[in-house]
Structures are given as C-alpha cells and as structure tokens.
Design a protein around this motif. Structure first.
Motif, PDB file in Angstrom:
ATOM      1  N   GLU A  75     -27.299  53.379  62.536  1.00 43.54           N
ATOM      2  CA  GLU A  75     -26.396  52.503  61.801  1.00 43.54           C
ATOM      3  C   GLU A  75     -27.044  51.942  60.606  1.00 43.54           C
ATOM      4  O   GLU A  75     -26.539  51.899  59.653  1.00 43.54           O
ATOM      5  N   LYS A  76     -28.321  51.292  60.961  1.00 45.15           N
ATOM      6  CA  LYS A  76     -29.078  50.622  60.041  1.00 45.15           C
ATOM      7  C   LYS A  76     -29.258  51.604  59.017  1.00 45.15           C
ATOM      8  O   LYS A  76     -29.412  51.387  57.612  1.00 45.15           O
ATOM      9  N   HIS A 116     -26.692  52.802  56.289  1.00 54.78           N
ATOM     10  CA  HIS A 116     -26.216  51.647  55.451  1.00 54.78           C
ATOM     11  C   HIS A 116     -27.394  51.535  54.536  1.00 54.78           C
ATOM     12  O   HIS A 116     -26.899  51.469  53.352  1.00 54.78           O
ATOM     13  N   ARG A 167     -17.163  51.395  55.712  1.00 52.85           N
ATOM     14  CA  ARG A 167     -17.798  51.449  54.371  1.00 52.85           C
ATOM     15  C   ARG A 167     -17.576  52.734  53.716  1.00 52.85           C
ATOM     16  O   ARG A 167     -17.021  52.544  52.418  1.00 52.85           O
ATOM     17  N   SER A 208     -19.324  50.253  61.386  1.00 48.19           N
ATOM     18  CA  SER A 208     -19.245  49.660  60.032  1.00 48.19           C
ATOM     19  C   SER A 208     -19.508  50.783  59.096  1.00 48.19           C
ATOM     20  O   SER A 208     -18.925  50.544  57.927  1.00 48.19           O
ATOM     21  N   THR A 209     -20.099  51.740  59.600  1.00 48.42           N
ATOM     22  CA  THR A 209     -20.482  52.809  58.552  1.00 48.42           C
ATOM     23  C   THR A 209     -19.166  53.492  58.084  1.00 48.42           C
ATOM     24  O   THR A 209     -18.915  53.775  56.610  1.00 48.42           O
ATOM     25  N   ASP A 222     -26.599  52.222  50.707  1.00 47.65           N
ATOM     26  CA  ASP A 222     -27.024  51.103  49.509  1.00 47.65           C
ATOM     27  C   ASP A 222     -27.544  51.899  48.474  1.00 47.65           C
ATOM     28  O   ASP A 222     -27.010  51.424  47.324  1.00 47.65           O
TER      29      ASP A 222
END
Lengths: 128, 265
Positions: free
Chosen positions: B100-101, B104, A18, A14-15, B108
């Motif tokens: 991953e967290k 993100h 994005r 997902s990174t 953000d």
C-alpha cells in the motif's frame, strides 16, 4: 454532462480510491469525495448532494451490495446512478448486483478506457 | 488395556495385530472362548488407542512445523520493523501495508510527472506564440525559409509524444490496482491462517484428552459444517480465478457486458 457534480467513491483500499479519483479527474470531474466502506458512506449520502456513486463490493463493515440495496430503498437516494467496481466476478454476483439496481459493473483489474467508457455510458443513459 | 501396552505408530499396531491374531487362533483351537473374547476386546481398545496416538502425533508435528515457520527468520537478519513478527498473519499484514505504501509512493511520482506533462502542454502553447513570430519573419529573411514549417512539424511530434507519455503515466497509475487485488487475496489467507490456528489449538486440546481416554466419540467441527450450509451464493469472496474449473466466474469485462446486456442493460 455537468462536470461539477459531487461523486462519492467507496472502497476499503486507499490505492483504489486514489486510482478512481485520478481517472475521474482526467474526465473532468473534480468534486470527488471518499468513504472506506458502506457504513461510512451512508451518513455522507444521507447528508445529500451526492449525484453519482462508485462503489466496491467486498468491504468490511457494510458491503457494496448492501449499500446499493440501501440506496435503492431510500426514496431520497434511489435515483443516484451507481457504478460497481469490484473483483467479484461470479455470474451470480453480477446478476444480483444488476437486480439490486447498479447502473454499471466493472471488474478489477480494469483499464482507464473501460472505466471511462462505463461512466460515459451511465451519464449518456441518464441524459437520454 | 494399560496405555504402556500401546504400540507407537501404525507399524507397531500392525505387529501387535499379528501377535493377537495368532493368540486368538491358538486359544480358539483349545476351545477357550472367554480368552478369545478378551483378545477381541483388547484388539478393539488397541485400535482406538493407536488411532488417537496417531492423531496426537500428527497434531504435535503440525504444531512444531508452524512454530518453526514462525521462527525461521534469523533474528540478526531482521530489520527493526520485522522484529517481533513471529507469525504468518503478521507477515502477510505487513505485505499489505508495504504494498500500500509503495503504491502510494508510485502514485505520488505519477502525479508529479503528470503535473510536469501539464507544464509541457503550457510550454507548447507559448512555443506556438513564438512560432507565429517566426512565420511572420520568414518572408523577410531568405535564410529562414522553411524553418516555420519544419518547426511546426516538430512541435506536433512533440505534442503527440507528450500525449503518449500522459497515457503511459495513466497506465502506471491504473496498474497500482494490483495492491487492491493482492490485498484482498492476502486478507482471505490471513482469515484462513487465523481459523487454522484456532482449530489447531482445539485439536491439540482434544488430542491431549483422548490420549488417556479410549472409546471416546469425537464430534466433528460442527461450527464449520453450519457455516458451509449457510453460505450465501453471492457473498463477497474477493478476486476469483476464472477458467474451466470455475465456469461461474467471468473471464473479462466483455463477459460482464454480455451478461448484463442479456439482462436488458
């Protein structure tokens, strides 16, 4: 180059989806949709409307190279330009991707400038 | 030969070999060929048993090492989310999840910062309107002479700083691709660990059986051999290390471009 074309970005991370989506937005492309592997990308492509495909190679389910082969074998999808963005860096793999019909090949990690350059080049060729 | 005669370890095997060799020489010296053949048979058996014993010993050692690796995090030092993570694969999967967290979260903040940069661009536009007013007033007030030019210069500098800031923020965004690269490498290690674990269980079962049986022919891991033989040369492998030892792997984007242009791209 029309900026409202629909672009499909396929990557299992997902990174990375994005990052590519944001860089496309910087280039003025705002109509970007996502899929996390070849298998989920296929029905989206078959629905029609996707005008540019950006795909990774190494993904579970269905790999990017299989997706490229599938797209090139389907008369309705065959003309979609494809940019492969992948960490696969063996000469043999790059040649195989070229033979399968990709329009550009970018190895990860890449810079914003490299991605922009390759996308511009693909659209330049299509335009000419 | 009964199992109790089996010497422990390879040192014991060597000592027994010496003893049996002396015995062999002495029975042959008195012409007792039957006893000599018995001794040769014994040596043959002891060789197999020593080998299987050693395999069993190594297997148990490896299993213990893996068990202790799983348990080396003291339970009182663990966060709630780490508790229960008793094997290497889980830990590596957790690394992927965490990176991953965090990636993100970083993105953000980059997105928020880019929105602020956009706002600065809008403010710069409004500033231009005000400046033109100063430009009109400059001719009427002696004290304002040169202020318009100096402010225009400052505005340009500020706009170029904002443009550089935008570039840096994009750099931070693209740098998050490390999560994909490291994630792919970790995923390969997880696959390897899982395979090793499976093979270890098989090896332990085999070691348990051969400890009591001598003269058994052990087949190699045929499944792996088959996999190697069938390996697709362009199968996806994830990030690869370029270098002298790996001439098949290209070093950078320029090499990719050269290769593709040699193919007429």
């Amino acid at each position: 180059m029309k900026k409202d074309i629909k672009i499909l970005v396929v990557d299992d991370f997902s990174t990375m989806r994005r990052i590519i989506k944001n860089l496309l937005r910087d280039l003025g492309f705002n109509n970007v949709i996502e899929a996390d592997d070849g298998k989920t990308a296929l029905p989206i492509l078959q629905q029609g409307g996707v005008q540019f495909l950006v795909t990774d190679w190494n993904m579970p389910g269905m790999t990017g190279i299989d997706l490229v082969r599938f797209v090139r074998a389907d008369p309705k999808l065959a003309s979609i330009p494809i940019l492969m963005v992948t960490a696969e860096a063996k000469r043999e793999q790059i040649i195989a991707a070229a033979q399968a019909g990709v329009n550009g090949y970018v190895i990860k990690p890449f810079t914003a400038a490299v991605l922009k350059e390759k996308i511009d080049k693909i659209f330049e060729r299509i335009g000419s | 030969m009964p199992e109790t005669d089996l010497p422990q370890g390879l040192d014991g095997f060597e000592a027994l070999l010496h003893a049996k060799a002396n015995e062999l020489v002495s029975v042959l010296a008195v012409g007792d060929v039957n006893s000599a053949l018995d001794i040769v048979n014994d040596l043959q058996n002891v060789k197999h048993l020593a080998f299987y014993n050693e395999v069993g010993y190594l297997t148990r050692g490896l299993h213990e090492a893996i068990k202790s690796f799983s348990g080396d995090v003291p339970s009182d030092a663990r966060e709630d989310s780490i508790q229960g993570m008793t094997d290497a694969s889980d830990r590596l999967a957790y690394v992927m999840e965490l990176t991953e967290k965090t990636s993100h979260e970083t993105m953000d903040r980059v997105d928020k910062s880019l929105a602020l940069v956009d706002k600065m661009d809008v403010q710069s536009g409004r500033f231009a309107d005000l400046l033109s007013l100063v430009g009109q007033l400059e001719s009427e007030f002696e004290g304002l002479r040169g202020v318009y030019d100096r402010t225009c210069q400052l505005k340009q500098e500020s706009e170029s700083t904002v443009a550089k800031l935008r570039e840096e923020l994009t750099g931070i965004l693209v740098a998050q691709s490390y999560q994909d690269i490291t994630g792919q490498l970790i995923r390969r290690v997880i696959t390897l660990v899982t395979q090793v674990e499976g093979s270890l269980v098989q090896l332990m079962n085999m070691a348990a059986k051969v400890e009591s049986i001598s003269g058994l022919h052990v087949e190699g891991p045929t499944e792996n051999k088959k996999q190697n033989a069938k390996k697709d040369p362009i199968e996806a492998e994830g990030p690869q290390l370029a270098g002298e030892n790996n001439p098949e792997v290209v070093g950078n984007q320029d090499d990719v471009d050269d290769l593709l242009s040699s193919l007429g791209f």
